[in-house]
Design a protein around this motif. Sequence first.
Motif, PDB file in Angstrom:
ATOM      1  N   LEU A   1     -11.858  -6.303  -8.057  1.00  0.00           N
ATOM      2  CA  LEU A   1     -10.957  -5.230  -7.637  1.00  0.00           C
ATOM      3  C   LEU A   1      -9.865  -4.918  -8.654  1.00  0.00           C
TER       4      LEU A   1
ATOM      5  N   ASP B   1       2.051   2.285  -3.287  1.00  0.00           N
ATOM      6  CA  ASP B   1       0.973   2.668  -4.194  1.00  0.00           C
ATOM      7  C   ASP B   1       0.907   1.716  -5.395  1.00  0.00           C
TER       8      ASP B   1
ATOM      9  N   GLU C   1       0.829  -1.201   0.000  1.00  0.00           N
ATOM     10  CA  GLU C   1       0.000   0.000   0.000  1.00  0.00           C
ATOM     11  C   GLU C   1       0.868   1.257   0.000  1.00  0.00           C
TER      12      GLU C   1
ATOM     13  N   THR D   1      -1.055  -4.711  -3.871  1.00  0.00           N
ATOM     14  CA  THR D   1      -1.949  -4.516  -2.724  1.00  0.00           C
ATOM     15  C   THR D   1      -3.091  -5.527  -2.763  1.00  0.00           C
ATOM     16  N   LEU D   2      -3.642  -5.777  -3.955  1.00  0.00           N
ATOM     17  CA  LEU D   2      -4.723  -6.752  -4.083  1.00  0.00           C
ATOM     18  C   LEU D   2      -4.293  -8.128  -3.601  1.00  0.00           C
TER      19      LEU D   2
ATOM     20  N   TRP E   1      -1.273  -1.018  -6.724  1.00  0.00           N
ATOM     21  CA  TRP E   1      -2.595  -1.584  -6.504  1.00  0.00           C
ATOM     22  C   TRP E   1      -2.623  -3.087  -6.739  1.00  0.00           C
ATOM     23  N   ARG E   2      -1.925  -3.571  -7.773  1.00  0.00           N
ATOM     24  CA  ARG E   2      -1.912  -5.003  -8.040  1.00  0.00           C
ATOM     25  C   ARG E   2      -1.281  -5.758  -6.875  1.00  0.00           C
TER      26      ARG E   2
ATOM     27  N   ARG F   1     -10.979   0.464  -8.053  1.00  0.00           N
ATOM     28  CA  ARG F   1     -10.229   0.788  -6.842  1.00  0.00           C
ATOM     29  C   ARG F   1     -11.135   1.537  -5.872  1.00  0.00           C
TER      30      ARG F   1
END
Length: 225
Positions: free
Chosen positions: A173, A133, A130, A138-139, A135-136, A177
């Motif tokens: 997701l 930054d 996170e 983070t998922l 996102w992939r 986002r």
Amino acid sequence: MSPRRREAAPGPTAVERLAATLRDAILERGALAPGDPLREEDLARDHDVSRHTARAALALLRAERLVVAVPYAGARVATLDDAALGALQELRAALETEAVRLVTERHGSPWPAEVRMPMDAAVDALATAEAADDWRATLHAHAAVHRAVVEAADSPRIAAAHAQLESEILLVLAHLRPDYPAGSLAEEHRCYVDALPERAGAAVREHLDRSTGLIRAARRAVGGV
């Protein structure tokens, strides 16, 4: 006597390789969006495989609910509407609640450090992703937190059932986002793990209800169903 030759583990089949390529296009690269058609003849031509291989790869992805068969229209990347999302979250809640019950039954409350360690490590990894930054990443780190909670129950059947749901939530997701302020996702999951030994199913339901609400709000904001 000559030593026995160790046989190499078999590699992925053509079907598994094509399924992995399509899964990556759906979940990682976003090259295939929900609702996009997946025609056997196009897949066979584009990936230099037989139509039988393309058909079998699509069957694997249907089992993961990443692909749906539409009568008279062929296969398409799955789309989860609000009703399907709610049903998915209800099933996740049932599995995680039972996993939490088993953990507490076996280990008491609070959970001992050796039980908490994989969950805390997963939350730390989520915080790292996170903060970057990404996102992939983070998922996948987010999924790993929930996986660690379920695996703590040491129930292969529950873990296997829960793992089958990961692709569906990643499908939602990967193309959306929700509004999580920077750093809040990891902190929310740290609080979630902290609450589980005492609040059990109530904590699970509150956590998943909140995430469902945020996903639905994000879909409405971009004009989704």
